[in-house]
Design a protein around this motif. Structure first.
Motif, PDB file in Angstrom:
ATOM      1  N   VAL A  66       0.471  -1.453  -0.053  1.00 20.21           N
ATOM      2  CA  VAL A  66      -0.103   0.037   0.382  1.00 20.21           C
ATOM      3  C   VAL A  66       0.671   1.056   0.015  1.00 20.21           C
ATOM      4  O   VAL A  66       1.557   1.142   1.071  1.00 20.21           O
ATOM      5  CB  VAL A  66      -0.368  -0.090   1.019  1.00 20.21           C
ATOM      6  N   GLU A  67       0.755   1.729  -0.794  1.00 16.53           N
ATOM      7  CA  GLU A  67       0.722   3.798  -0.902  1.00 16.53           C
ATOM      8  C   GLU A  67       0.248   4.932  -0.720  1.00 16.53           C
ATOM      9  O   GLU A  67      -1.242   3.950  -1.566  1.00 16.53           O
ATOM     10  CB  GLU A  67       2.482   3.735  -2.157  1.00 16.53           C
ATOM     11  N   ILE A  68       0.501   5.745   0.143  1.00 21.00           N
ATOM     12  CA  ILE A  68      -0.283   6.076   0.445  1.00 21.00           C
ATOM     13  C   ILE A  68       0.212   7.632  -0.269  1.00 21.00           C
ATOM     14  O   ILE A  68       0.631   7.989   0.694  1.00 21.00           O
ATOM     15  CB  ILE A  68      -1.287   6.580   1.524  1.00 21.00           C
ATOM     16  N   ASN A  69      -1.021   8.636  -0.788  1.00 24.49           N
ATOM     17  CA  ASN A  69      -0.139  10.152  -0.584  1.00 24.49           C
ATOM     18  C   ASN A  69      -1.351  10.901  -0.328  1.00 24.49           C
ATOM     19  O   ASN A  69      -2.793  11.058  -1.031  1.00 24.49           O
ATOM     20  CB  ASN A  69      -0.034  10.623  -1.737  1.00 24.49           C
ATOM     21  N   THR A  70      -1.480  11.351   0.533  1.00 25.38           N
ATOM     22  CA  THR A  70      -2.401  12.150   1.564  1.00 25.38           C
ATOM     23  C   THR A  70      -1.737  14.129   2.007  1.00 25.38           C
ATOM     24  O   THR A  70      -1.229  14.229   1.384  1.00 25.38           O
ATOM     25  CB  THR A  70      -2.925  11.684   2.488  1.00 25.38           C
TER      26      THR A  70
END
Length: 103
Positions: A42-46
Protein backbone atom coordinates in the motif's frame (compact mmCIF):
# COMPACT_ATOMS: atom_id res chain seq x y z
CA UNK A 1 1.60 16.29 2.00
CA UNK A 2 2.47 12.93 3.54
CA UNK A 3 3.41 9.60 1.94
CA UNK A 4 2.65 6.43 3.90
CA UNK A 5 3.67 2.88 3.01
CA UNK A 6 2.25 -0.32 4.52
CA UNK A 7 2.44 -4.04 3.73
CA UNK A 8 0.08 -6.84 4.71
CA UNK A 9 0.19 -10.58 4.02
CA UNK A 10 -2.09 -11.73 1.20
CA UNK A 11 -4.13 -14.93 1.28
CA UNK A 12 -5.57 -14.84 -2.26
CA UNK A 13 -4.64 -13.44 -5.65
CA UNK A 14 -6.26 -10.34 -7.13
CA UNK A 15 -6.84 -11.05 -10.82
CA UNK A 16 -7.97 -7.71 -12.24
CA UNK A 17 -7.02 -4.04 -11.97
CA UNK A 18 -9.43 -1.37 -10.82
CA UNK A 19 -9.57 2.39 -10.50
CA UNK A 20 -12.27 4.26 -8.57
CA UNK A 21 -12.78 7.75 -7.21
CA UNK A 22 -11.15 11.06 -7.96
CA UNK A 23 -8.79 13.25 -6.01
CA UNK A 24 -10.81 16.30 -5.09
CA UNK A 25 -12.20 18.14 -2.13
CA UNK A 26 -12.77 15.57 0.60
CA UNK A 27 -12.40 12.54 -1.65
CA UNK A 28 -9.83 10.00 -2.78
CA UNK A 29 -8.69 7.84 -5.66
CA UNK A 30 -7.94 4.12 -5.37
CA UNK A 31 -5.92 2.08 -7.85
CA UNK A 32 -5.60 -1.70 -7.39
CA UNK A 33 -3.14 -3.72 -9.49
CA UNK A 34 -2.50 -7.46 -9.01
CA UNK A 35 0.98 -8.55 -7.97
CA UNK A 36 2.60 -11.95 -7.48
CA UNK A 37 4.35 -11.14 -4.19
CA UNK A 38 1.75 -12.67 -1.82
CA UNK A 39 1.60 -9.22 -0.24
CA UNK A 40 -0.70 -6.26 -0.17
CA UNK A 41 1.64 -3.33 -0.83
CA UNK A 42 0.00 0.00 0.00
CA UNK A 43 1.18 3.49 -0.91
CA UNK A 44 -0.85 6.45 0.34
CA UNK A 45 -0.33 10.04 -0.74
CA UNK A 46 -2.43 12.27 1.48
CA UNK A 47 -2.88 16.00 1.82
CA UNK A 48 -3.49 15.59 5.58
CA UNK A 49 -0.42 14.95 7.76
CA UNK A 50 -0.35 13.08 11.08
CA UNK A 51 -3.01 10.39 10.58
CA UNK A 52 -0.81 7.33 9.99
CA UNK A 53 -2.34 5.47 12.96
CA UNK A 54 -5.86 5.97 11.63
CA UNK A 55 -4.84 4.86 8.14
CA UNK A 56 -3.19 1.78 9.64
CA UNK A 57 -6.32 0.87 11.63
CA UNK A 58 -8.65 1.29 8.64
CA UNK A 59 -6.39 -0.77 6.36
CA UNK A 60 -5.82 -3.53 8.93
CA UNK A 61 -9.56 -3.92 9.42
CA UNK A 62 -10.21 -4.02 5.67
CA UNK A 63 -7.42 -6.50 4.89
CA UNK A 64 -8.47 -8.90 7.65
CA UNK A 65 -11.32 -9.82 5.28
CA UNK A 66 -9.89 -8.86 1.87
CA UNK A 67 -6.22 -9.85 1.75
CA UNK A 68 -5.70 -10.09 -2.01
CA UNK A 69 -2.16 -9.82 -3.41
CA UNK A 70 -1.99 -6.35 -4.96
CA UNK A 71 -0.24 -3.05 -5.25
CA UNK A 72 -2.67 -0.50 -3.85
CA UNK A 73 -2.22 3.20 -4.44
CA UNK A 74 -4.40 5.71 -2.61
CA UNK A 75 -4.36 9.40 -3.46
CA UNK A 76 -6.24 11.21 -0.70
CA UNK A 77 -7.55 14.73 -0.33
CA UNK A 78 -9.01 14.54 3.17
CA UNK A 79 -11.45 11.63 2.94
CA UNK A 80 -12.98 10.28 6.15
CA UNK A 81 -12.26 6.70 7.33
CA UNK A 82 -15.78 5.70 6.25
CA UNK A 83 -15.18 7.04 2.75
CA UNK A 84 -11.84 5.18 2.58
CA UNK A 85 -13.52 1.89 3.52
CA UNK A 86 -16.32 2.47 1.01
CA UNK A 87 -13.89 3.25 -1.83
CA UNK A 88 -11.75 0.18 -1.00
CA UNK A 89 -14.85 -2.02 -1.13
CA UNK A 90 -15.95 -0.34 -4.36
CA UNK A 91 -12.55 -0.93 -6.00
CA UNK A 92 -12.62 -4.58 -4.96
CA UNK A 93 -16.15 -4.94 -6.32
CA UNK A 94 -15.01 -3.52 -9.65
CA UNK A 95 -12.32 -6.21 -9.90
CA UNK A 96 -14.94 -8.87 -9.11
CA UNK A 97 -17.34 -7.55 -11.75
CA UNK A 98 -14.54 -7.61 -14.36
CA UNK A 99 -13.81 -11.22 -13.49
CA UNK A 100 -17.53 -12.12 -13.56
CA UNK A 101 -18.00 -10.44 -16.95
CA UNK A 102 -15.32 -12.69 -18.48
CA UNK A 103 -17.34 -15.84 -17.71
Amino acid sequence: MERLVFEYPATTQLTECSHVGVVGSGDLEIIMVPNDKKLVSVEINTSIDGFADIWKAVLERFFEENAHAMNLKINDFGATPGMVTMRLAQALEVTSSHEYAKR
